[in-house]
Design a protein around this motif. Structure first.
Motif, short mmCIF file in Angstrom:
data_model
loop_
_atom_site.label_atom_id
_atom_site.label_comp_id
_atom_site.label_asym_id
_atom_site.label_seq_id
_atom_site.Cartn_x
_atom_site.Cartn_y
_atom_site.Cartn_z
N ASN A 83 0.85 -1.20 -0.09
CA ASN A 83 0.03 -0.01 -0.05
C ASN A 83 0.75 1.32 0.16
O ASN A 83 0.49 2.35 -0.62
N LEU A 84 1.90 1.21 0.86
CA LEU A 84 2.76 2.46 0.87
C LEU A 84 3.54 2.75 -0.74
O LEU A 84 3.96 3.65 -1.04
N SER A 85 3.60 1.60 -1.25
CA SER A 85 4.29 1.75 -2.52
C SER A 85 3.46 2.54 -3.76
O SER A 85 3.71 3.33 -4.40
N VAL A 86 2.11 2.83 -3.05
CA VAL A 86 1.05 3.21 -4.23
C VAL A 86 1.19 4.90 -3.95
O VAL A 86 1.35 5.85 -5.00
N PRO A 87 0.99 5.44 -2.75
CA PRO A 87 1.60 6.96 -2.61
C PRO A 87 2.76 7.18 -2.94
O PRO A 87 3.22 8.38 -3.25
N LEU A 88 3.66 6.37 -2.72
CA LEU A 88 5.19 6.63 -3.16
C LEU A 88 5.16 7.05 -4.79
O LEU A 88 6.03 7.87 -5.04
N VAL A 89 4.37 6.23 -5.46
CA VAL A 89 4.57 6.60 -6.95
C VAL A 89 4.06 8.04 -7.14
O VAL A 89 4.40 8.87 -7.86
N ALA A 90 2.63 8.21 -6.59
CA ALA A 90 2.41 9.75 -6.44
C ALA A 90 3.21 10.85 -5.88
O ALA A 90 3.37 12.03 -6.76
N LEU A 91 3.90 10.24 -4.90
CA LEU A 91 5.17 11.31 -4.25
C LEU A 91 6.35 11.29 -5.42
O LEU A 91 6.63 12.71 -5.69
N VAL A 92 6.64 10.46 -6.04
CA VAL A 92 7.60 10.59 -7.14
C VAL A 92 7.09 11.38 -8.21
O VAL A 92 7.73 12.23 -8.71
N ASP A 93 5.84 11.17 -8.65
CA ASP A 93 5.41 12.03 -9.97
C ASP A 93 5.34 13.45 -9.46
O ASP A 93 5.90 14.28 -10.12
N TYR B 113 -1.56 14.82 -20.58
CA TYR B 113 -1.26 13.63 -19.39
C TYR B 113 -2.64 12.78 -19.32
O TYR B 113 -2.14 11.62 -19.54
N LEU B 114 -3.80 13.32 -19.56
CA LEU B 114 -4.87 12.39 -19.59
C LEU B 114 -4.97 11.59 -20.59
O LEU B 114 -5.50 10.31 -20.45
N LEU C 30 10.69 4.09 -14.83
CA LEU C 30 10.43 4.82 -16.08
C LEU C 30 10.11 6.21 -15.83
O LEU C 30 10.49 6.98 -16.79
N ASN C 31 9.76 6.57 -14.76
CA ASN C 31 9.53 7.90 -14.52
C ASN C 31 10.46 8.56 -14.44
O ASN C 31 10.91 9.74 -15.11
N LEU C 32 11.72 8.33 -13.72
CA LEU C 32 12.94 8.92 -13.78
C LEU C 32 13.68 9.07 -15.10
O LEU C 32 14.22 9.83 -15.31
N LEU C 33 13.46 7.89 -15.83
CA LEU C 33 14.05 7.52 -17.05
C LEU C 33 13.36 8.60 -18.08
O LEU C 33 14.29 9.32 -18.94
N PHE C 34 12.17 8.49 -18.31
CA PHE C 34 11.43 9.34 -19.28
C PHE C 34 11.59 10.94 -19.01
O PHE C 34 11.70 11.67 -19.83
N VAL C 35 11.57 11.24 -17.61
CA VAL C 35 11.58 12.91 -17.51
C VAL C 35 13.01 13.32 -17.28
O VAL C 35 13.21 14.27 -17.84
N VAL D 248 5.99 16.31 -18.52
CA VAL D 248 4.69 15.66 -17.89
C VAL D 248 4.09 14.33 -18.91
O VAL D 248 3.64 13.38 -18.38
N PRO D 249 4.14 14.46 -20.35
CA PRO D 249 3.98 13.28 -21.01
C PRO D 249 4.77 11.79 -20.50
O PRO D 249 4.39 10.90 -20.58
N GLY D 250 6.00 12.15 -20.40
CA GLY D 250 6.82 10.88 -19.63
C GLY D 250 6.27 10.60 -18.33
O GLY D 250 6.39 9.28 -18.40
N ILE D 251 5.90 11.39 -17.71
CA ILE D 251 5.12 10.91 -16.20
C ILE D 251 3.98 9.91 -16.54
O ILE D 251 3.75 9.00 -15.82
#
Length: 450
Positions: free
Chosen positions: A28-38, A137-138, A181-186, A193-196
């Protein structure tokens, strides 16, 4: 009181709770971690509109994803009761039903959402730059919607059969791929933003492929077969669809509140909506962490109901409640003492930091207020009593609307006050309903899987 103390001292229940909760807390903590990284990646891009676009786009994307959360919760309750009753055929059939519902919903809802995206973005009255980036983004994120819903169904089924380690693995695959991939693309390819968005889509589909492979492996150890003949009849679908309908209405009301926080925050300015998004990441970290104990309650209470084990049901609730209270105190202390650092790690924008600092006390209060709604949600999900969950949520949402309108002159403080009242009423309403059912001795009489 002696009975409560005896239940708390039952060590086998502590072991069962933590055996289920530990993998779920980590996953579960990995889910907000993704939002946090974004938000952290976007927060270090040059423009405030970049962070605002991710915040607004995520809020709109969450509308279908959170609204269809019944695909996880409804599946968990029925799977847990089938597991408690040792009915392998029901376990297989529930998984088949859940996957079919998820795939169908993902395709239909994605097709319906596409033409509505400009209107949904427009309702937030964003700046021109923020609106354009949010729409880009959407358009990309919708490609991952079917995978996100299939992951809900798979995770719910694994939780119900007490295999939370596989749920952990599924979510870790999804979210770690997303982060990498977030870190790689951005940062690497400079896609912005499209990379995120692309990183999120890739993570969701990788998780789906992994989950399907593990489900196929797990079914080899489950006796019985899918009752395809019964699935062609409406009576076999009615219990699952009735529960899912009520969870859907409950989730729509919950999402309406979160969406309203984003919408009303956007109308207060780009800095406010960005700051609120950062603080919501903190709430999500606390909520998803504490939800690990609620997930254990779902599985243990559903199992106890399926096995007609009232003492086991009571012990699971007492033990999970005690640990949930301790966990909420820990999160409250974390935000009270380290809130400024938490904000600084997410953004370097001075205006956003200042706005977030001012609202930090609200974030510190929320874990203590919201923990009881998370725990009681677990009880009602495991018991497949979705109608009661729906009624409590609708009342809480109505109260939020009244308080938000009454306090509209208070700016962002009024918005956060209304949200705290909403979270408190969620716990109070479910607690009163639970006590009423206890007095009627109705918990073990909960409906069995169809």
């Amino acid at each position: 009181m002696p009975s409560i103390l005896a239940d708390w001292r039952h060590r086998p229940t502590h072991r069962r709770v933590w055996a289920l909760a530990t993998p779920m807390i980590l996953s579960n903590l990995s889910v907000p971690l993704v939002a946090l990284v974004d938000s952290t990646v976007a927060g270090h891009l040059p423009l405030t509109s970049d962070l605002g676009a991710v915040a607004v786009g995520s809020a709109v994307y969450a509308l279908p994803v959170w609204s269809l959360g019944f695909l996880r919760m409804g599946t968990t309750g029925f799977a847990a009761q089938a597991h408690g009753a040792r009915d392998g055929s029901a376990l297989r059939t529930i998984l088949a039903q859940a996957l079919l519902l998820a795939a169908t919903a993902g395709l239909l809802v994605g097709a319906l959402m596409w033409p509505l995206l400009p209107w949904l973005i427009g309702q937030m009255h964003p700046s021109a730059a923020l609106g354009t980036l949010g729409l880009d983004y959407l358009h990309l994120r919708l490609a991952g919607l079917p995978a996100a819903l299939l992951n809900y169904a798979l995770a719910g089924w694994f939780i119900g059969k007490h295999d939370t380690r596989t749920t952990l693995a599924l979510l870790l695959v999804t979210n770690l791929v997303n982060i990498a991939l977030n870190l790689l693309f951005v940062l690497g390819f400079r896609l912005g933003v499209p990379g995120i968005a692309l990183a999120s889509v890739a993570g969701e589909w990788c998780g789906t492929l992994f989950g399907l492979a593990r489900a196929r492996q797990a079914l080899r150890a489950v006796a019985g077969r899918v009752d395809w003949a019964a699935m062609r009849g409406w009576s076999h679908w009615r219990p699952l669809l009735a529960v899912n309908r009520d969870i859907f209405l409950r989730t729509v009301a919950l999402e309406a509140v979160f969406f309203s926080v984003s919408l009303l925050g956007t109308r207060l300015g780009d800095a406010v909506v960005a700051a609120n998004a950062l603080l919501m990441n903190g709430l999500l970290i606390a909520a998803f962490g504490l939800d690990g104990l609620a997930n254990a309650v779902e599985a243990l209470c559903g199992h106890a109901i399926g096995a007609r084990d009232l003492p086991g049901l009571r012990r699971a609730l007492v033990v999970a409640s005690g640990w949930s209270l301790l966990g909420s105190l820990g999160f409250a202390a974390l935000f009270a003492l380290g809130g400024h650092l938490f904000v600084d790690l997410q953004t370097s924008l001075p205006a956003v930091r200042a706005t977030a600092y001012h609202a930090l006390p609200w974030l510190a209060v929320l874990p203590l207020v919201g923990v009881w709604s998370y725990l009681l949600d677990g009880l009602f999900v495991g018991a497949t009593r979705a109608r009661e969950m729906r009624d409590g949520m609708l009342f809480s949402t109505l109260l939020f609307a009244v308080v938000a309108w009454t306090c509209r002159g208070w700016g962002n403080d009024g918005l956060w006050f209304a949200f705290v009242v909403f979270m408190a009423m969620r716990g109070v309403s479910l607690g009163l309903i639970a006590l009423r059912l206890q007095r009627r001795q109705a918990w073990i009489a909960a409906p069995m899987p169809g």
